[in-house]
Design a protein around this motif. Structure first.
Motif, short mmCIF file in Angstrom:
data_model
loop_
_atom_site.label_atom_id
_atom_site.label_comp_id
_atom_site.label_asym_id
_atom_site.label_seq_id
_atom_site.Cartn_x
_atom_site.Cartn_y
_atom_site.Cartn_z
N ALA A 1 43.48 31.01 30.67
CA ALA A 1 42.79 32.25 30.96
C ALA A 1 43.67 33.52 31.58
N ARG A 2 45.01 33.04 32.18
CA ARG A 2 45.77 34.11 32.66
C ARG A 2 45.12 34.74 34.02
N THR A 3 44.40 33.84 34.67
CA THR A 3 43.65 34.42 35.59
C THR A 3 43.54 33.44 36.78
N ALA A 4 44.09 33.87 38.00
CA ALA A 4 44.04 33.14 39.28
C ALA A 4 42.82 33.66 40.22
N LEU A 5 42.30 32.74 40.84
CA LEU A 5 41.27 33.12 42.07
C LEU A 5 41.84 33.00 43.41
N LEU A 6 42.07 34.24 43.93
CA LEU A 6 42.32 34.07 45.51
C LEU A 6 41.05 34.13 46.39
N VAL A 7 41.13 33.22 47.26
CA VAL A 7 39.84 32.98 48.14
C VAL A 7 40.29 33.26 49.49
N VAL A 8 40.00 34.33 50.19
CA VAL A 8 40.23 34.61 51.45
C VAL A 8 39.04 34.88 52.34
N PRO A 9 39.05 34.65 53.88
CA PRO A 9 37.72 34.51 54.66
C PRO A 9 37.46 35.66 54.68
N ALA A 10 38.14 36.93 54.79
CA ALA A 10 37.42 38.27 54.86
C ALA A 10 38.48 39.27 54.55
N LEU A 11 38.06 40.52 54.11
CA LEU A 11 39.05 41.73 53.83
C LEU A 11 38.91 42.70 55.12
N THR A 12 38.22 42.21 56.24
CA THR A 12 37.98 43.29 57.28
C THR A 12 39.32 43.08 58.12
N ASN A 13 40.07 42.11 57.97
CA ASN A 13 41.35 41.84 58.48
C ASN A 13 42.47 42.12 57.35
N GLU A 14 43.28 43.48 57.82
CA GLU A 14 44.38 43.84 56.94
C GLU A 14 45.20 42.62 56.37
N PHE A 15 45.45 41.45 57.21
CA PHE A 15 46.33 40.37 56.88
C PHE A 15 46.08 40.05 55.35
N PHE A 16 44.71 39.88 55.15
CA PHE A 16 44.49 39.13 53.86
C PHE A 16 44.36 40.14 52.78
N ALA A 17 44.32 41.32 52.92
CA ALA A 17 44.43 42.52 51.90
C ALA A 17 46.09 42.30 51.52
N ARG A 18 46.90 42.38 52.50
CA ARG A 18 48.42 42.17 52.05
C ARG A 18 48.66 40.99 51.51
N VAL A 19 48.00 39.74 51.97
CA VAL A 19 48.27 38.46 50.92
C VAL A 19 47.72 38.82 49.72
N TYR A 20 46.87 39.48 49.43
CA TYR A 20 46.31 39.90 48.12
C TYR A 20 47.39 40.56 47.27
N THR A 21 47.96 41.74 48.03
CA THR A 21 48.90 42.57 47.52
C THR A 21 50.29 41.75 46.91
N GLY A 22 50.81 41.03 47.76
CA GLY A 22 51.75 39.89 47.28
C GLY A 22 51.37 39.01 46.15
N ALA A 23 50.21 38.26 46.12
CA ALA A 23 49.76 37.55 45.08
C ALA A 23 49.89 38.38 43.76
N ALA A 24 49.17 39.41 43.94
CA ALA A 24 48.88 40.30 42.49
C ALA A 24 50.27 40.54 42.09
N ARG A 25 51.25 41.03 43.08
CA ARG A 25 52.59 41.41 42.46
C ARG A 25 53.27 40.27 41.91
N ALA A 26 53.13 39.05 42.52
CA ALA A 26 53.78 37.86 41.78
C ALA A 26 53.10 37.66 40.54
N ALA A 27 51.77 37.60 40.45
CA ALA A 27 51.12 37.21 39.20
C ALA A 27 51.57 38.31 38.07
N ALA A 28 51.63 39.54 38.26
CA ALA A 28 52.15 40.41 37.26
C ALA A 28 53.23 40.06 36.93
N GLU A 29 54.23 39.54 37.40
CA GLU A 29 55.33 39.07 36.73
C GLU A 29 55.21 38.21 35.69
N HIS A 30 54.24 37.47 35.65
CA HIS A 30 53.86 36.33 34.69
C HIS A 30 52.66 36.68 34.08
#
Length: 326
Positions: free
Chosen positions: A55-84
């Protein structure tokens, strides 16, 4: 496109599928790419996905987006995903910070795999039974049934904080501890206790708090007004809790850091917005997301990614100083 480039359809397929090296010259490959640009060609990702069985899609499950840490985790995951040539669907827990509900049953058919951050093991039962590839973030790597994990060296971060404060002469500590039953916070508490164990004359008390400013303030007020000797340092499980601890000190007429030092964990933008600026542990959140995504791609490609532990760094700022004498 083949006609425009003056090549066969098979050659176009090789070039656009990135399988031309060693079979087609660089000059021919560039001719095909030039024709594609001029004709406005875009690959049909749906057809490619059907052909590859993904499906070329991954699901990223985080506890919340109210904490910026998890938003940054998503940014990194999306950047690596785009490479593939993959996309990332984000699923924040409706419960807020803490274990997420199981989102997998309805989505499994349209996913290649899941990267799950800080989740309770019970929420993953259906996923494991369904066989969908999984990579865990902030999860116990020692579990016998553990999937590949990507962790931060949380224990070392807490050791760095403790050694910093001990070197400043602190011996009376209060731990403002996140009241969340997860691996990362259990590790922090254990590492703090172990780091103090070898130093004579240390005192440590713990005050639990929900992961928000108001709860951090209340927990710090309890620690600073309890019977006994005033702690000279408040070690907080997160920058948000540390912000609450600083408010508590001010309300009680104490100065940070002259009367009490305060430390955080995360190095959110909040840490440098506080006055005084907060001593904290910098966590490379985007690197966590990138490493998690690359580990998932390795699993999908049939490779063994193993488990990774990423280094963290103490950032000493003005909220800590030499212990007050009393």
């Amino acid at each position: 496109m083949a006609r425009a480039a003056g090549v066969s359809q098979a050659t176009v397929s090789l070039v656009m599928g990135e399988k031309w090296r060693g079979r087609v010259s660089e000059r021919t490959a560039e001719a095909v790419r030039t024709a594609a640009r001029e004709l406005g060609y875009r690959p049909n990702l749906t057809a490619r996905s059907l052909r590859l069985g993904r499906a070329r899609t991954a699901l990223l499950v985080v506890p919340a987006l109210t904490n910026e840490f998890f938003a940054r985790v998503y940014t990194g995951a999306a950047r690596a995903a785009a490479e593939h040539d993959m996309g990332v669907v984000l699923y924040p827990s409706p419960e807020g910070t803490g274990p997420a509900r199981d989102p997998f049953a309805s989505a499994r058919a349209t996913l290649d795999g899941v990267i799950a951050s800080s989740m309770a093991a019970e929420a993953l039962t259906d996923l494991r039974e369904g066989g969908l590839p999984l990579v865990m973030l902030d999860s116990d790597p020692e579990r016998t049934d553990s999937p590949p994990t990507v962790n931060l060296d949380i224990a070392d971060g807490m050791r760095q904080v403790t050694e910093h404060l001990l070197a400043l002469g602190h011996r009376r500590f209060a731990h403002i501890a996140a009241d969340i039953d997860s691996w990362t916070f259990r590790v922090r508490a254990h590492a703090l206790a172990e780091a103090l164990r070898g130093t004579a004359g240390t005192v440590l008390r713990s005050e639990p708090a929900a992961l928000d400013v108001a709860s951090g303030r209340l927990a710090a007020e309890r620690a600073l007004t309890a019977d006994g000797t005033l702690p000279t340092a408040l070690i907080c499980d997160g920058d948000i809790l540390a912000a609450g601890a600083c408010k508590a000190a001010r309300r009680l007429g104490l100065r940070v850091p002259d009367d009490v030092s305060v430390t955080g964990f995360d190095d959110l933008p909040l840490a440098s917005a506080l006055e005084p600026e907060l001593t904290t542990v910098r966590l490379p959140a985007e690197a966590v997301g990138e490493a998690g995504m690359r580990a998932l791609v390795a699993v999908l490609d049939g490779r063994a990614p193993g488990s990774a532990s990423l280094p963290v760094e103490l950032v000493a700022r003005a909220s800590t100083t030499v212990a007050a004498t009393s």
